[in-house]
Design a protein around this motif. Structure first.
Motif, short mmCIF file in Angstrom:
data_model
loop_
_atom_site.label_atom_id
_atom_site.label_comp_id
_atom_site.label_asym_id
_atom_site.label_seq_id
_atom_site.Cartn_x
_atom_site.Cartn_y
_atom_site.Cartn_z
N LYS A 258 -4.15 4.28 -0.87
CA LYS A 258 -5.38 4.04 -0.14
C LYS A 258 -5.59 4.83 0.61
N ARG A 259 -4.52 5.15 1.82
CA ARG A 259 -5.86 5.50 3.24
C ARG A 259 -4.53 6.98 3.26
N GLU B 291 0.38 -1.25 0.08
CA GLU B 291 -0.38 -0.13 0.10
C GLU B 291 0.84 1.58 0.08
N VAL C 94 0.50 5.27 1.08
CA VAL C 94 -0.48 5.81 1.99
C VAL C 94 0.43 7.54 1.69
N PHE D 293 -11.50 6.21 -0.43
CA PHE D 293 -10.53 5.55 0.45
C PHE D 293 -10.24 5.03 1.55
N GLU D 294 -9.52 3.45 1.38
CA GLU D 294 -10.13 3.25 2.59
C GLU D 294 -10.53 2.85 3.71
N SER D 295 -9.12 4.14 4.48
CA SER D 295 -9.93 5.13 5.18
C SER D 295 -8.58 6.15 5.18
#
Ligand code: SAM
Ligand code: SF4
Length: 330
Positions: free
Chosen positions: A116-117, A93, A95, A154-156
């Protein structure tokens, strides 16, 4: 070629934080002095050098890369850089940590580029105080950025709040409520003694323990098994499953035994520990060996033997590390 990096204490290094610029549109009081002089361009890694470093890291077992700064979104070409890095085979990932001021424009392109985040800094929900803490920031602009990031898929998304005694410790419950209302994670960070920022930190340390006591006035905090392998310890809030609360406590909690990370500074120095001055000049090697990665890989393997067992921050808040956070990949 080694397929993963292990330091002298047996810790596998699979996470690299890269500072892509020392520049920023904010001047947060805990991070920078009011009148900062930024580095001339030739001392900063080019985007191609950052990409080459990232490829080399991933080829040696790095699974996660965080782009930070300074403010990563003020670096020209940042979206293309994200697209290139996220496509590196073997990276789990990519980020980013950002102050959020430009996310209304960049959230969608970043998500499309494979980020991703996001971690987004937010130290106050009061416009005047937000301006005072960041010296230049516009709270509404950042709130629009957070909303855009939420919509971008976004994933988180995690908020970061540095809590400074006497400045924003009275907003801890409001910041937590904002995170809960918006379904975001939130990490409270103790101020670290990085760089001469023009104010004394001696009497303003607000510990994670104090933050926790305040949160317990409103929330039931539950232990959480999550651990990012990093410095944050997490808790969950009863009946609020979508929000995790993290604590980064360099003063009161020594997290060094599980440290899995190194940092690449904006000047291309590989920093083995944030709380320590050991480094390796990656930029010099990148420029000396433009077509051959082997000398670089050998030098990193050797340098990792010197990653210290633990950081050296002390609780009096006075500066031990002369580097500013914005140049370090904080
Ligand atoms: N500009 C981006 C931002 O503010 O999120 C990324 C870079 S900033 C240096 C990364 C993180 O470091 C931010 O969450 C910021 O609050 C934190 N930080 C900066 N100086 C700090 C200090 N002296 N102690 C603790 N955290 C600090
Ligand atoms: Fe800029 Fe981030 Fe430092 Fe604030 S913490 S001055 S936003 S680099």
């Amino acid at each position: 070629m080694a397929d993963h990096w292990v330091d002298g204490f047996g810790r596998t290094i699979d996470y690299v934080r890269i500072s892509v610029t020392d520049r920023c549109d904010f001047r947060c009081v805990y991070c920078m002095a009011e009148n900062m002089r930024f580095l001339p361009r030739q001392r900063v890694l080019t985007l191609e050098e950052i990409y080459r470093s990232a490829r080399l890291f991933v080829a040696n077992g790095v699974k996660k890369i965080r782009l930070t700064g300074g403010e990563p979104l003020v670096r020209k070409g940042i979206v293309d850089l994200c697209e290139n890095i996220s496509a590196i085979d073997g990276l789990r990932e990519l980020v980013m940590t950002t102050n959020g001021s430009q996310l209304d424009k960049y959230a969608v392109p970043l998500a499309q580029a494979g980020v991703k985040r996001l971690n987004i800094s937010l130290d106050s929900l009061q416009a005047d105080r937000f301006r005072a803490l960041t010296r230049t920031g516009d709270l509404q602009q950042v709130l629009r950025g957070i909303a855009a990031a939420r919509d971008a898929g976004f994933e988180s998304i995690k908020l970061n709040s540095v809590i400074i005694g006497g400045q924003n410790d009275d907003e801890i419950l409001e910041l937590a409520a904002f995170a809960v209302d918006n379904g975001l994670d939130l990490t409270f960070i103790e101020e670290m003694p990085m760089g001469q920022v023009g104010r004394s930190r001696a009497n303003s340390l607000f510990t994670s323990e104090q933050v926790r006591e305040l949160l317990e006035q409103r929330y039931s905090l539950l232990p959480s098994p999550e651990n990012s392998g990093g410095p944050a310890r997490y808790m969950r809030l009863q009946n609020q499953p979508q929000t995790r609360i993290g604590f980064i406590s360099p003063h009161s909690n020594n997290f060094c035994a599980t440290c899995n990370r190194v940092r690449l500074t904006v000047e291309g120095k590989l920093l083995l520990c944030l709380g320590n001055e050991h480094d390796l000049d990656i930029k010099a090697l990148l420029r000396r060996y433009p077509l051959d990665d082997q000398p670089l890989i050998a030098a990193v393997c050797k340098a990792l033997r010197y990653k210290p067992e633990r950081h050296e921050f002390s609780a009096d808040g006075e500066v031990q590390i002369l580097r500013f956070m914005n140049a370090s990949g904080g």
